[in-house]
Scaffold this motif. Structure first.
Motif, PDB file in Angstrom:
ATOM      1  N   THR A 124       0.826  -1.202   0.000  1.00 29.01           N
ATOM      2  CA  THR A 124       0.000   0.000   0.000  1.00 29.01           C
ATOM      3  C   THR A 124       0.866   1.259   0.000  1.00 29.01           C
ATOM      4  O   THR A 124       2.066   1.210   0.282  1.00 29.01           O
ATOM      5  CB  THR A 124      -0.907   0.032   1.225  1.00 29.01           C
ATOM      6  N   THR A 125       0.213   2.388  -0.295  1.00 28.62           N
ATOM      7  CA  THR A 125       0.918   3.672  -0.262  1.00 28.62           C
ATOM      8  C   THR A 125       1.457   3.961   1.130  1.00 28.62           C
ATOM      9  O   THR A 125       2.580   4.467   1.285  1.00 28.62           O
ATOM     10  CB  THR A 125      -0.027   4.798  -0.697  1.00 28.62           C
ATOM     11  N   ALA A 126       0.680   3.620   2.149  1.00 28.10           N
ATOM     12  CA  ALA A 126       1.119   3.857   3.528  1.00 28.10           C
ATOM     13  C   ALA A 126       2.347   3.023   3.865  1.00 28.10           C
ATOM     14  O   ALA A 126       3.270   3.501   4.540  1.00 28.10           O
ATOM     15  CB  ALA A 126      -0.016   3.538   4.496  1.00 28.10           C
ATOM     16  N   GLU A 127       2.383   1.783   3.382  1.00 30.50           N
ATOM     17  CA  GLU A 127       3.546   0.931   3.639  1.00 30.50           C
ATOM     18  C   GLU A 127       4.781   1.481   2.929  1.00 30.50           C
ATOM     19  O   GLU A 127       5.878   1.478   3.495  1.00 30.50           O
ATOM     20  CB  GLU A 127       3.262  -0.492   3.161  1.00 30.50           C
ATOM     21  N   ARG A 128       4.594   1.969   1.704  1.00 33.45           N
ATOM     22  CA  ARG A 128       5.730   2.514   0.963  1.00 33.45           C
ATOM     23  C   ARG A 128       6.247   3.795   1.619  1.00 33.45           C
ATOM     24  O   ARG A 128       7.426   4.119   1.538  1.00 33.45           O
ATOM     25  CB  ARG A 128       5.355   2.775  -0.490  1.00 33.45           C
ATOM     26  N   ALA A 129       5.353   4.541   2.255  1.00 34.78           N
ATOM     27  CA  ALA A 129       5.746   5.797   2.903  1.00 34.78           C
ATOM     28  C   ALA A 129       6.447   5.574   4.238  1.00 34.78           C
ATOM     29  O   ALA A 129       7.018   6.509   4.799  1.00 34.78           O
ATOM     30  CB  ALA A 129       4.512   6.680   3.105  1.00 34.78           C
ATOM     31  N   ASP A 130       6.406   4.341   4.741  1.00 34.31           N
ATOM     32  CA  ASP A 130       6.955   4.058   6.067  1.00 34.31           C
ATOM     33  C   ASP A 130       8.458   3.812   5.993  1.00 34.31           C
ATOM     34  O   ASP A 130       8.960   2.751   6.349  1.00 34.31           O
ATOM     35  CB  ASP A 130       6.249   2.847   6.676  1.00 34.31           C
ATOM     36  N   SER A 131       9.185   4.800   5.512  1.00 31.45           N
ATOM     37  CA  SER A 131      10.647   4.720   5.462  1.00 31.45           C
ATOM     38  C   SER A 131      11.231   5.859   6.282  1.00 31.45           C
ATOM     39  O   SER A 131      10.592   6.891   6.491  1.00 31.45           O
ATOM     40  CB  SER A 131      11.153   4.808   4.009  1.00 31.45           C
TER      41      SER A 131
END
Length: 205
Positions: free
Chosen positions: A112-119
């Motif tokens: 998901t977009t949220a998972e990709r943003a979790d950096s």
């Protein structure tokens, strides 16, 4: 690099070191990584850009606490092309921590977009001189968002200022004040900490 504000003339060596955790590459990022892996490795040494004759080797870089010393590899960042446009330097290194790259970095097209943003990331720039070392650091979250916002802020700065004094390809630091850009990114909460220590007591061999 310009943000460090050294007035000491030519740097002996500038190192840009990245530590990224939780990087989940987009398809475009994966394609770019595959393409770069097939290209000759560049080096900037003796004040000149060239082709590295040896393969990449693992070394160690000292990041701020709590990370400390981390294993790093040469990374094909654009800094070798942009930094010499505005700063006199004999050697440039661009490094990335080995821990950044895992199976999850290159996999996960369905996340998901949220998972990709979790950096999260730490960027350290060191400018080594004969008599000392300047160091700047920035930390933050969501590498894709900070990159997009930095590009937009740079474009808006150029538009607001009117036509640039120079034409053609320009490094970001040639058209804007780096400290101002970093401050705006911190206001937008993609950068959590920024610091600079010009003429610090850190000494390099």
């Amino acid at each position: 690099v310009r943000w460090m504000g050294s007035e000491s003339g030519t740097y002996r060596r500038i190192t840009v070191a990245y530590l990224i955790d939780g990087w989940r590459m987009t398809p475009a990022s994966r394609a770019t990584a595959m393409e770069l892996a097939q290209q000759p490795r560049l080096k900037y040494l003796g004040g000149r850009l060239g082709i590295a004759s040896s393969g990449p080797s693992v070394s160690v870089f000292d990041f701020p606490p709590p990370h400390g010393e981390q294993q790093v590899l040469p990374y094909p960042g654009g800094e070798m092309l942009t930094i010499p446009r505005h700063t006199a330097v004999q050697e440039i290194r661009v490094l990335m921590t080995t821990r950044t790259f895992s199976q999850n970095t290159f996999a996960g097209a369905d996340i998901t977009t949220a998972e990709r943003a979790d950096s999260s990331f730490v960027v350290v720039v060191e400018g080594e001189r004969i008599d000392g070392c300047d160091r700047a650091m920035a930390t933050g979250r969501d590498i894709y968002r900070v990159g997009a916002l930095a590009a937009v802020e740079t474009a808006l700065t150029v538009v607001d200022a009117g036509r640039p004094q120079r034409a053609g390809a320009l490094a970001p630091a040639e058209v804007l004040e780096p400290g101002s850009l970093l401050g705006r990114l911190k206001e937008q909460e993609v950068l959590t900490e920024i610091s600079v220590a010009p003429d610090s007591s850190r000494r390099k061999p």
